[in-house]
Structure formats: structure tokens, C-alpha cells
Design a protein around this motif. Sequence first.
Motif, short mmCIF file in Angstrom:
data_model
loop_
_atom_site.label_atom_id
_atom_site.label_comp_id
_atom_site.label_asym_id
_atom_site.label_seq_id
_atom_site.Cartn_x
_atom_site.Cartn_y
_atom_site.Cartn_z
N GLY A 235 -39.04 -70.66 59.98
CA GLY A 235 -38.72 -71.89 60.70
C GLY A 235 -39.55 -71.99 61.97
O GLY A 235 -40.09 -70.99 62.47
N CYS B 8 -40.92 -69.41 67.91
CA CYS B 8 -40.84 -70.42 68.97
C CYS B 8 -42.16 -70.38 69.72
O CYS B 8 -42.45 -69.41 70.44
CB CYS B 8 -39.66 -70.13 69.90
N SER C 292 -40.31 -79.44 63.96
CA SER C 292 -39.60 -78.27 64.47
C SER C 292 -38.17 -78.24 63.96
O SER C 292 -37.56 -79.28 63.71
CB SER C 292 -39.60 -78.28 66.01
N ASP C 293 -37.64 -77.03 63.82
CA ASP C 293 -36.27 -76.83 63.37
C ASP C 293 -35.34 -76.43 64.52
O ASP C 293 -34.17 -76.80 64.53
CB ASP C 293 -36.21 -75.71 62.31
N TYR C 294 -35.87 -75.66 65.45
CA TYR C 294 -35.08 -75.06 66.53
C TYR C 294 -35.66 -75.43 67.90
O TYR C 294 -36.84 -75.73 68.02
CB TYR C 294 -35.10 -73.53 66.43
N ALA D 35 -37.79 -67.28 62.41
CA ALA D 35 -38.36 -68.44 63.10
C ALA D 35 -39.31 -67.96 64.18
O ALA D 35 -39.18 -66.85 64.70
CB ALA D 35 -37.26 -69.30 63.71
N GLY E 19 -39.79 -73.29 66.00
CA GLY E 19 -38.99 -73.61 67.17
C GLY E 19 -39.85 -73.97 68.37
O GLY E 19 -40.96 -73.46 68.53
N ALA F 145 -35.84 -64.40 65.49
CA ALA F 145 -36.69 -65.44 66.09
C ALA F 145 -37.58 -64.82 67.15
O ALA F 145 -37.09 -64.12 68.04
CB ALA F 145 -35.85 -66.56 66.69
#
Length: 209
Positions: free
Chosen positions: A62, A43, A90-92, A41, A64, A9
Motif C-alpha cells: 500500500g 509512506c 494513496s491508501d494511508y 505499506a 501512504g 509500514a
Amino acid sequence: MMARTPLMAGNWKMNTDLDEAVALAKAVSAEADKASGVDVAVCVPSPFLIPVKEALAGGKVGLGAQDCHWEDAGAFTGAISTSMIKSVGSDYVLAGHSERRAVFGDSDADVNKKVLKILAGGLKAILCIGELKEERESGETFNVCATQLSEGLAGVDAAMMKDIVIAYEPVWAIGTGLTATPEVAQETHAYIRSWFVENYSQEVADAVV
């Protein structure tokens, strides 16, 4: 030991404008499509969650958010709720990042409230833990990690752990020119797994990413 899929991530922090964010998301997505055996992912800054989600559409990366507030709604200027974050795909959500702790004063209790709210909102929490340079030098690394885990995960039961990722980040190696070697990271990862054995179970320890 059960198979785990690592999560790579990237936290963009307070960087990129809109065009740069979309271009970077597309570039990450294109490379991630070539990779196997790893989840990915990004962010991103909150203004870019929607356009980055659109840029990632059809790929495996993903999305975030970098932080959230623990209240559902209200007079919290500048804050974003987990329902807002989830509504844009959003997933995270990151919780406990060292810069949130050091710059914005997030306590372990604050981090815990965020973790619980993230899980309650149907999102996955990336719980960040790690020690300062002076804590590493004084041999306090494991104690710091244990405190941040026990306080950050208060009220999180074994079933909820499936939606938690632990991100160990040695604070002393962020932007300092110092490097945490793979051996340093693995030693701390091994301790973290032993903490989960003691405080949860071997099954949880084996499964946590």
C-alpha cells in the motif's frame, strides 16, 4: 480473539531522490510478494507518490502519505490536502508522527483534525502515539498514550475505527541508540488495547491494528 493482519509500514521521512524512491519501492514490493500474513505499506515523500504508486502496481504494498492538512483547499503554501493525496492513489496518511509533533508543533487538536479529515476523505489514518524519554522514565507512558488516543480520536466512533491503524512509537528509541524491546512494546500494546476496551468496546479493541 479475532484474527488481525499486522501492518508493516515504512516511513521514508525526508529521504531519497526520485530514482532511489522508485528503486526502493520496487525492492520492497518484490520482498512483500514473498510474505504472507502481513500487510505492507510505504509512506513516501509527497513528490514521489505518483511514481512510487506506479512502481508498486500489481503488488501488495500500500501507499501512504506522510502528512496532510485539514482544510480542503486554500492559501496553505507547502501543504497537501487529503483529496490531493487520494487522487494520486494513496491508501494511508500518517497523523501525529513524533517528528510532526516535535519539529512542526502539531498539537493533539491538530492531529485530531487531520485524522477526521483523512477518514472523511476515504483514506486510512495511521495514528502515531508514543512517549518521550523523560516520560518513560517518570512512568508516564500509559498516561501519554491515553491522552494522545483520547484527543487524537475525538469524534471517531466505533464504525470509523476500521480505517484507523495505531502506530505506537516510543520516541526515546528513535535514532538514539536505545531499543524498545518486544516486551516493552507488547506491554504498551496491551495497555492500548485495554484503553480501547474501556473507551470503545472489546470488539474494537480486538480488531484494531
